[in-house]
Enzyme design. Structure first.
Site, PDB file in Angstrom:
ATOM      1  N   THR A 121       9.448 -53.663  42.917  1.00 33.01           N
ATOM      2  CA  THR A 121       9.377 -52.350  42.737  1.00 33.01           C
ATOM      3  C   THR A 121       9.152 -51.759  41.451  1.00 33.01           C
ATOM      4  O   THR A 121       9.897 -52.344  40.373  1.00 33.01           O
ATOM      5  CB  THR A 121      10.769 -51.761  43.579  1.00 33.01           C
ATOM      6  N   TYR A 145      19.638 -50.559  43.208  1.00 34.70           N
ATOM      7  CA  TYR A 145      18.646 -50.723  43.853  1.00 34.70           C
ATOM      8  C   TYR A 145      17.565 -51.438  42.777  1.00 34.70           C
ATOM      9  O   TYR A 145      17.121 -52.890  43.097  1.00 34.70           O
ATOM     10  CB  TYR A 145      17.793 -50.036  44.672  1.00 34.70           C
TER      11      TYR A 145
END
Length: 334
Positions: A121, A145
């Protein structure tokens, strides 16, 4: 019989994983899927794809599957992806995204799987000082995250140094849209992706769209993001696998985006255009840690893979998302 290896897709019943399954099959790769179905959907997997309901941390199950299906590559999508939730429940993210990935990588090494593709990501960059952001830009994630994904990137690099396995890390920007043939799409209830939220609002499934922050240093004051069509992203995974097979000594870490951004208001304008209606917009304050602009420098993937985006038009992305949202209503009987 295909001369291509069977690919295990973890999280193959989810949004991006299900599109990767379609892209692999379209390219002639045999596929097997493992998914614990906590956020995925069994109906998202074609009937003739070998499916195992289970957890990637269940090493006896995974290793039996790798051997039984003669798996020659793993595409790893399984994980948790909601940034605010990662701040509230960091241990869940370090478990699902880091610890379980470690177990999966160990199983791959034990069973001699030679190729590994990881769903990473742009959150690994945190709040970049430059935009577009390059692969070698500082990795300073600002939430659990992003940190949990970066840990897995680091594990893969270390493992590839020590064992006969090569890998490709693909860092996604904002994934949107749905399969142009209507075979899959973003199906998560309560999803937080802007285009998904906006088409739900257009179809009356939400009362409005919240615009989080109107005072960013951008042309219209709202956050700018690089939106990539999920089918173009899935195609990038297939090309990554081709590259890993062709050059077993090489590893790749690549941005996946279009190299240009749209603001929140520009996206909502596109949804208004496509639907010929006006969505109710509610202006709200910024979320903590949201960068003003996050755009990929995608020159590296364009140079290293024969990747040519086919769906880079924003209105087309919205159209495909809208068509899927309508189909989803039929599937669920809404």
């Amino acid at each position: 019989m295909s001369d291509k290896p069977t690919v295990l897709v973890t999280g193959g019943a989810g949004y991006i994983g299900s599109h990767a399954v379609l892209a692999l099959r379209d390219a002639g790769y045999p596929v097997a899927v493992i998914d614990n179905l906590t956020t995925g959907f069994r109906w998202a997997i074609p009937d003739d794809v070998h499916f195992t309901q289970g957890d990637i941390a269940d090493q006896p199950l995974v290793e039996a599957l790798l051997k039984e299906q003669k798996i020659g590559a793993i595409m790893h999508f399984a994980g948790s992806i909601i940034v605010p939730e990662s701040v509230e429940d960091p241990l869940k993210y370090y478990y699902n995204n880091s610890a379980k990935s470690r177990d999966l990588i160990e199983s791959a090494v034990r069973c001699g799987v030679p190729h590994f593709i990881f769903s990473s990501t742009a959150a690994t960059y945190g709040t970049p000082e430059e935009s577009p952001v390059r692969e070698d830009s500082p990795k300073l994630p600002i939430n659990p995250y992003g940190r949990s994904k970066l840990m897995t990137e680091q594990m893969l690099a270390d493992v590839a140094n020590a064992h006969p396995i090569n890998y490709c890390v693909l860092r996604y920007f904002n994934v949107a849209g749905a399969d142009p043939q209507g075979r899959s799409g973003q199906s998560t209830v309560g999803a937080t992706h802007l285009i998904k939220v906006a088409v739900e609002a257009a179809l009356g499934k939400r009362s409005h769209v919240a615009v989080m922050g109107t005072d960013f240093d951008t042309p219209d004051g709202t956050g700018v993001r690089d939106y990539i069509h999920v089918s173009d992203l899935a195609n990038a995974h297939v090309l990554a696998l081709d590259a890993l097979r062709a050059s077993p000594q090489d590893n790749y870490t690549l941005n996946c985006g279009y190299g240009r951004g749209f603001s929140v208001l520009e996206v909502l304008d596109a949804v208004d255009r496509v639907t010929n209606m006006t969505i109710d917009r509610r202006m709200e304050g910024r979320r903590a840690g949201d960068p003003a602009s996050l755009i990929s420098d995608n020159r590296k993937i364009m140079a290293q893979f024969p990747w040519q985006p086919a769906h880079a038009d924003l209105d087309q992305i919205v159209n495909h998302a809208l068509a899927w949202e309508r189909k989803l209503s039929d599937i669920r009987g809404q």
